[in-house]
Design a protein around this motif. Structure first.
Motif, PDB file in Angstrom:
ATOM      1  N   ILE A  42      22.605  26.792  49.485  1.00  0.00           N
ATOM      2  CA  ILE A  42      23.314  26.519  48.216  1.00  0.00           C
ATOM      3  C   ILE A  42      24.528  25.625  48.479  1.00  0.00           C
ATOM      4  O   ILE A  42      24.875  24.767  47.667  1.00  0.00           O
ATOM      5  N   GLN A  43      25.147  25.785  49.650  1.00  0.00           N
ATOM      6  CA  GLN A  43      26.284  24.924  49.987  1.00  0.00           C
ATOM      7  C   GLN A  43      25.813  23.490  50.237  1.00  0.00           C
ATOM      8  O   GLN A  43      26.430  22.534  49.762  1.00  0.00           O
ATOM      9  N   ARG A  44      24.687  23.362  50.931  1.00  0.00           N
ATOM     10  CA  ARG A  44      24.153  22.010  51.187  1.00  0.00           C
ATOM     11  C   ARG A  44      23.811  21.311  49.874  1.00  0.00           C
ATOM     12  O   ARG A  44      24.060  20.129  49.697  1.00  0.00           O
ATOM     13  N   THR A  62      24.229  36.813  45.262  1.00  0.00           N
ATOM     14  CA  THR A  62      25.226  37.193  46.245  1.00  0.00           C
ATOM     15  C   THR A  62      24.546  37.239  47.612  1.00  0.00           C
ATOM     16  O   THR A  62      23.425  37.719  47.725  1.00  0.00           O
ATOM     17  N   GLY A  63      25.212  36.723  48.605  1.00  0.00           N
ATOM     18  CA  GLY A  63      24.612  36.708  49.937  1.00  0.00           C
ATOM     19  C   GLY A  63      24.115  35.322  50.309  1.00  0.00           C
ATOM     20  O   GLY A  63      23.802  35.035  51.455  1.00  0.00           O
ATOM     21  N   SER A  64      24.053  34.420  49.296  1.00  0.00           N
ATOM     22  CA  SER A  64      23.542  33.074  49.555  1.00  0.00           C
ATOM     23  C   SER A  64      24.652  32.145  50.053  1.00  0.00           C
ATOM     24  O   SER A  64      24.376  31.020  50.457  1.00  0.00           O
ATOM     25  N   GLY A  65      25.882  32.603  49.989  1.00  0.00           N
ATOM     26  CA  GLY A  65      27.004  31.732  50.361  1.00  0.00           C
ATOM     27  C   GLY A  65      27.522  30.947  49.164  1.00  0.00           C
ATOM     28  O   GLY A  65      28.189  29.932  49.304  1.00  0.00           O
ATOM     29  N   LYS A  66      27.239  31.450  47.945  1.00  0.00           N
ATOM     30  CA  LYS A  66      27.622  30.682  46.744  1.00  0.00           C
ATOM     31  C   LYS A  66      29.141  30.600  46.577  1.00  0.00           C
ATOM     32  O   LYS A  66      29.636  29.614  46.044  1.00  0.00           O
ATOM     33  N   THR A  67      29.868  31.625  47.041  1.00  0.00           N
ATOM     34  CA  THR A  67      31.325  31.567  46.899  1.00  0.00           C
ATOM     35  C   THR A  67      31.867  30.367  47.681  1.00  0.00           C
ATOM     36  O   THR A  67      32.701  29.613  47.176  1.00  0.00           O
ATOM     37  N   GLY A  68      31.362  30.194  48.899  1.00  0.00           N
ATOM     38  CA  GLY A  68      31.757  29.029  49.694  1.00  0.00           C
ATOM     39  C   GLY A  68      31.390  27.741  48.974  1.00  0.00           C
ATOM     40  O   GLY A  68      32.143  26.770  48.958  1.00  0.00           O
TER      41      GLY A  68
HETATM   42  P1  AMP Z   1      28.422  35.049  49.008  1.00  0.00           P
HETATM   43  O1  AMP Z   1      26.984  34.761  48.695  1.00  0.00           O
HETATM   44  O2  AMP Z   1      29.313  33.953  48.596  1.00  0.00           O
HETATM   45  O3  AMP Z   1      28.844  36.389  48.467  1.00  0.00           O
HETATM   46  O4  AMP Z   1      28.579  35.114  50.609  1.00  0.00           O
HETATM   47  C1  AMP Z   1      27.990  36.115  51.367  1.00  0.00           C
HETATM   48  C2  AMP Z   1      28.547  36.143  52.778  1.00  0.00           C
HETATM   49  O5  AMP Z   1      28.139  34.981  53.502  1.00  0.00           O
HETATM   50  C3  AMP Z   1      30.066  36.167  52.868  1.00  0.00           C
HETATM   51  O6  AMP Z   1      30.421  37.173  53.764  1.00  0.00           O
HETATM   52  C4  AMP Z   1      30.439  34.821  53.418  1.00  0.00           C
HETATM   53  O7  AMP Z   1      31.570  34.907  54.260  1.00  0.00           O
HETATM   54  C5  AMP Z   1      29.217  34.435  54.212  1.00  0.00           C
HETATM   55  N1  AMP Z   1      29.012  32.964  54.293  1.00  0.00           N
HETATM   56  C6  AMP Z   1      29.224  32.060  53.349  1.00  0.00           C
HETATM   57  N2  AMP Z   1      28.889  30.833  53.774  1.00  0.00           N
HETATM   58  C7  AMP Z   1      28.422  30.971  55.020  1.00  0.00           C
HETATM   59  C8  AMP Z   1      27.903  30.059  56.005  1.00  0.00           C
HETATM   60  N3  AMP Z   1      27.815  28.761  55.784  1.00  0.00           N
HETATM   61  N4  AMP Z   1      27.507  30.569  57.173  1.00  0.00           N
HETATM   62  C9  AMP Z   1      27.592  31.891  57.419  1.00  0.00           C
HETATM   63  N5  AMP Z   1      28.077  32.802  56.556  1.00  0.00           N
HETATM   64  C10 AMP Z   1      28.487  32.349  55.359  1.00  0.00           C
END
Ligand code: AMP
Length: 453
Positions: A42-44, A62-68
């Protein structure tokens, strides 16, 4: 930025991987410093679009890294041009709001990013003081954000550059529509908006149309995703009343086609027989039946002679079972992935479907594992206990007769020559002709079709 991110070969690679998306070096180093070795899908997909200034709708859990994915571009804008009250992220729950703020703070710690969290259950005054410090990013639940917009002097969204609606499907399920409307009205028009949702519902679509401008859509395929048009519910019940609630659900949803999944062959036999005793058109399909018998049962179901198939996972997997209206998990599957296969029998090819999972006091942990795997919280099936338990006496009797019949028939089978063992569902005769036609006890129950609505 964190020291450990510098100098190591793997960190250099990580930094480069984030920079390849267009992220500035300082911020890429902060991401690597959190141990992120490469951007998630999702970040890419989302970050380059966001850096171009596009509105984005992201289908991701949640878990996909969407917050990042949404935080990195916001922080990058702030790096170039630090401004207070620049981003607002709305989240359905306090816990999620706190987690989002923690990620902003972790990524922005090296650049002095300030973040405030506005959630219910915490003193308004302390939050008003935090707002007084002119945070760059505000994360909150809609109700509390509206409270502050109304009551906290000096707090406004006029300078907002980014609005994030996270878990939009849950925001809307929790009836935050009015608050979201109020917040949208307080935001400037020339902001950028990101909307993330695990599922694309009609309400999310409407919200998207109301607040996003020419959005780019990005979607993370979720391996164990269940269909969006599938209504998944659970029924939390005492184990001893399972059959009774099953009969209630079948009655409640009568007119539908069903597959009932049971954990074992014996259970499938017993359930099918119990239901037949109650007048339901049920037929079993399980691994102890010879293949021709299974196919015969399936054909009856396909032809519409029977509207209920009682199956075990193994039997169901090898066969081309048509789509059904409702999947009932009589037993919660021990293997969570089986849940996805089971409910995949309905809501196919864009049609809507429904699943009901019976959860007893012994199944809570298994059920939670499933919710975790599919990244969804299921809704409760609405039922009044008194209404369901009206059937208790009849269902208990039907179950007792089913068990006795199975015992009797299996006993007979053992009495015959080896290899000629006859099981209860050797033939649908037993369930069809044999039972409803031949069993005086079953007929005495008199339930039959009269029982059904
Ligand atoms: P989220 O889906 O935003 O709730 O993120 C889930 C978890 O993934 C959080 O603990 C983040 O710190 C971690 N995370 C986000 N981006 C990455 C990434 N590129 N590589 C590894 N972990 C990540």
């Amino acid at each position: 930025m964190p020291e450990q991110a510098k100098g190591k070969g793997s960190d250099v690679k990580a930094v480069e991987a984030f920079m390849a998306l267009g992220i500035e070096k300082d911020l890429a180093e902060a991401a690597a410093g959190l141990g992120w070795t490469s951007p998630t899908q999702i970040q890419r997909d989302a970050v380059p679009l966001l850096l171009q200034g596009r509105d984005v709708i992201g289908l991701a859990q949640t878990g996909s890294g969407k917050t990042g994915a949404f935080a990195l571009p916001i922080i990058q804008d702030l790096l170039k041009n630090p401004q207070p009250l620049y981003a607002l992220c709305l989240s359905p729950t306090r816990e999620l709001a706190i987690q989002i703020a923690e990620q902003f703070e972790a990524l922005g710690s090296g650049i002095g990013l300030r973040c405030a969290v506005l959630v219910g259950g915490i003193d308004m005054m302390a939050q008003a003081i935090a707002l007084g410090r002119r945070p760059h990013v505000v994360v909150g639940t809609p109700g509390r954000v509206v409270d502050h917009l109304t009551n906290t002097k000096g707090f406004s969204l006029r300078s907002l550059g980014h609005l994030v609606l996270d878990e939009a499907d849950r925001l809307l399920d929790m009836d935050f529509e009015t608050e979201i409307d109020q917040i949208l009205k307080a935001c400037p028009r020339d902001r950028r908006t990101q909307l993330f949702s695990a599922t694309m519902t009609q309400k999310v679509n409407k919200l998207q149309r109301a607040c996003l401008t020419n959005p780019a859509r990005v979607e993370v395929s979720h391996k164990y995703r269940t269909a969006d048009n599938l209504r998944q519910q659970y029924l939390f019940i005492p184990a001893k009343y399972k059959d009774c609630y099953l009969a209630h659900v079948l009655t409640d949803l009568s007119g539908s086609t069903f597959i009932i999944f049971a954990r074992t062959c014996d259970a499938a036999r017993r359930i099918a027989l119990t239901l037949r005793n109650l007048g339901f058109e049920a037929v079993p399909i399980h691994g102890q039946m010879a293949q021709p018998k299974r196919l015969a049962a399936l054909n009856k179901f396909k032809a519409g002679d029977r509207n209920i198939l009682v199956a075990t996972d193994v039997a169901a997997r090898g066969l081309d079972i048509p789509s059904v209206d409702v999947v009932i998990n009589y037993d919660v599957p021990t293997n969570s992935k089986d849940y996805v296969h089971r409910v995949g029998r309905t809501a196919r090819a864009g049609r809507s479907g429904r699943s009901v999972t019976l959860v007893t006091q012994y199944d809570v942990e298994l059920f939670q594992k499933i919710e975790h795997l599919i990244q969804l919280k299921l809704d409760a099936y609405d039922v009044e206990a008194e209404e369901a338990l009206v059937l208790l006496e009849r269902v208990t009797e039907a179950g007792r007769i089913a068990t006795a019949t199975i015992r009797e028939k299996d006993g007979e089978g053992r009495g015959k020559k080896a290899g000629k063992k006859r099981t209860v569902d050797d033939a649908d005769d037993l369930l069809g002709t044999g039972f409803s036609g031949g069993s005086s006890r079953a007929n005495k129950m008199g339930g039959g079709k009269k029982f059904r609505r």
